[in-house]
Design a protein around this motif. Structure first.
Motif, PDB file in Angstrom:
ATOM      1  N   SER A  42     -27.565  73.041  27.025  1.00 41.76           N
ATOM      2  CA  SER A  42     -27.198  71.927  27.908  1.00 41.76           C
ATOM      3  C   SER A  42     -27.882  71.946  29.264  1.00 41.76           C
ATOM      4  CB  SER A  42     -25.674  71.919  28.147  1.00 41.76           C
ATOM      5  OG  SER A  42     -24.977  71.876  26.922  1.00 41.76           O
ATOM      6  N   SER A  43     -28.457  73.072  29.652  1.00 44.96           N
ATOM      7  CA  SER A  43     -29.058  73.185  30.981  1.00 44.96           C
ATOM      8  C   SER A  43     -30.234  72.214  31.149  1.00 44.96           C
ATOM      9  CB  SER A  43     -29.540  74.619  31.206  1.00 44.96           C
ATOM     10  OG  SER A  43     -30.304  74.712  32.388  1.00 44.96           O
ATOM     11  N   GLU A  44     -30.425  71.765  32.371  1.00 46.29           N
ATOM     12  CA  GLU A  44     -31.548  70.883  32.681  1.00 46.29           C
ATOM     13  C   GLU A  44     -32.779  71.652  33.145  1.00 46.29           C
ATOM     14  OE1 GLU A  44     -30.238  67.872  35.388  1.00 46.29           O
ATOM     15  OE2 GLU A  44     -28.750  67.060  33.985  1.00 46.29           O
ATOM     16  N   GLU A  45     -32.677  72.982  33.162  1.00 48.09           N
ATOM     17  CA  GLU A  45     -33.832  73.821  33.491  1.00 48.09           C
ATOM     18  C   GLU A  45     -34.926  73.633  32.443  1.00 48.09           C
ATOM     19  OE1 GLU A  45     -34.499  75.864  35.946  1.00 48.09           O
ATOM     20  OE2 GLU A  45     -32.624  76.527  36.871  1.00 48.09           O
ATOM     21  N   GLU A  80     -25.247  77.072  28.226  1.00 45.45           N
ATOM     22  CA  GLU A  80     -26.344  77.007  29.198  1.00 45.45           C
ATOM     23  C   GLU A  80     -27.695  76.826  28.511  1.00 45.45           C
ATOM     24  OE1 GLU A  80     -26.015  80.496  31.578  1.00 45.45           O
ATOM     25  OE2 GLU A  80     -24.337  79.721  32.773  1.00 45.45           O
ATOM     26  N   ARG A 136     -35.043  78.501  30.716  1.00 42.01           N
ATOM     27  CA  ARG A 136     -33.768  78.709  30.021  1.00 42.01           C
ATOM     28  C   ARG A 136     -33.819  79.919  29.116  1.00 42.01           C
ATOM     29  NH1 ARG A 136     -32.289  73.425  26.901  1.00 42.01           N
ATOM     30  NH2 ARG A 136     -34.246  72.567  27.652  1.00 42.01           N
TER      31      ARG A 136
END
Length: 291
Positions: free
Chosen positions: A195-198, A192, A203
């Motif tokens: 790789s998260s797009e937040e 997370e 993040r």
């Protein structure tokens, strides 16, 4: 390639100081384990003028590397985890010379991972974990999000290594492949984060919240080695005494921040001793009876 290098390792095998020799061949899509070389000769000696000696060879279109390592240096690498490819060489390398079954016993030790070695390594990893976590938090609170990100990634690495060691395995070069199967909760946090797009700030904030409990839940495990050493003295310890203890020297650089974390979690008590100065006290430490 082994036939070409046979005279080299046979010469080393004839030397009194040589304990063992093994070979390791480059694997497809795993060239980093051999530093891109096609073939590695790994020689362990009980004493040498240099703790590490490396020599490179070439034959036709192939490259080979000879590594001669003193046993004391090898033990440091295995304890501290600072040269993980060596673990791969020992575990999966081919034995070419084995004095008094030195390498066979070493391979067995790596497979079985004696409990004492695990405790020391877990102490080292936990101290590094706390250092990275606390540094990352400080950077985050001051708005330095890239530095916070760097430290939290490293803290997750140490958390993952701590978990692998607790389960009786040496952390491999492909650490996250191990973690994916052994501790998916930690793997999910790492995935997370990277790789998260937040937005980055979000993040990191979410990760601090999620990882705080994971770290605390492993406090007993990670501090066991330190607490056992502190229990050998019925009184209290100064920071100098702890840092000078032979079993703590490997993580003494992170000891101060680790002590502060453990005091905050009521694992260790701060003891104040009067000095000649007005309201100035010496600071000592002892294991808490409450934890």
């Amino acid at each position: 390639m082994e036939d070409i290098l046979r005279p080299i390792y046979q010469e080393r095998a004839s030397m009194q100081s040589t304990l063992g020799i093994l070979s390791f061949e480059k694997r497809i899509n795993a060239s980093s384990i051999t530093d891109t070389f096609d073939y590695v000769l790994f020689v362990i000696v009980n004493e040498a003028d240099e703790s590490v000696f490396v020599k490179h060879y070439t034959y036709n279109d192939q490259k080979a590397a000879l590594h001669i390592v003193e046993e004391a240096q090898l033990k440091d690498w295995l304890l501290l985890g600072t040269n993980r490819k060596v673990v791969e060489w020992i575990q999966n390398g081919k034995i070419l010379f084995d004095k008094n079954e030195y390498l066979s016993n070493l391979k067995k030790e790596l497979r079985e991972f004696p409990f004492y070695g695990r405790k020391v390594k877990m102490g080292i990893e936990f101290a590094k974990l706390i250092r990275r976590y606390m540094d990352g938090k400080a950077f985050f609170e001051n708005g330095h999000f890239l530095d916070a990100y760097n430290n939290i990634v490293h803290s997750l690495h140490h958390l993952a290594r701590l978990e692998i060691i607790d389960q009786g395995f040496y952390p491999e070069v492909t650490l996250w492949n191990q973690v994916r199967h052994m501790e998916p909760e930690i793997f999910k946090l790492y995935e997370e984060l990277v790789s998260s797009e937040e937005p980055l700030e979000k993040r990191i904030e979410l990760l601090f919240l999620a990882s705080e409990f994971l770290i605390y839940s492993r406090t007993n495990l990670g501090s066991q080695h330190l607490l056992e050493i502190m229990d050998t003295n019925e009184g209290s310890w100064s920071i100098a005494e702890l840092m000078e203890h032979p079993e703590l020297t490997h993580y003494s650089v992170d000891l101060s921040v680790l002590l502060e974390y453990l005091i905050d979690k009521n694992v260790i008590e701060e003891i104040k001793v009067e000095t000649k100065g007005h309201e100035v006290y010496h600071r000592y430490y002892r294991a808490s009876k409450l934890f």
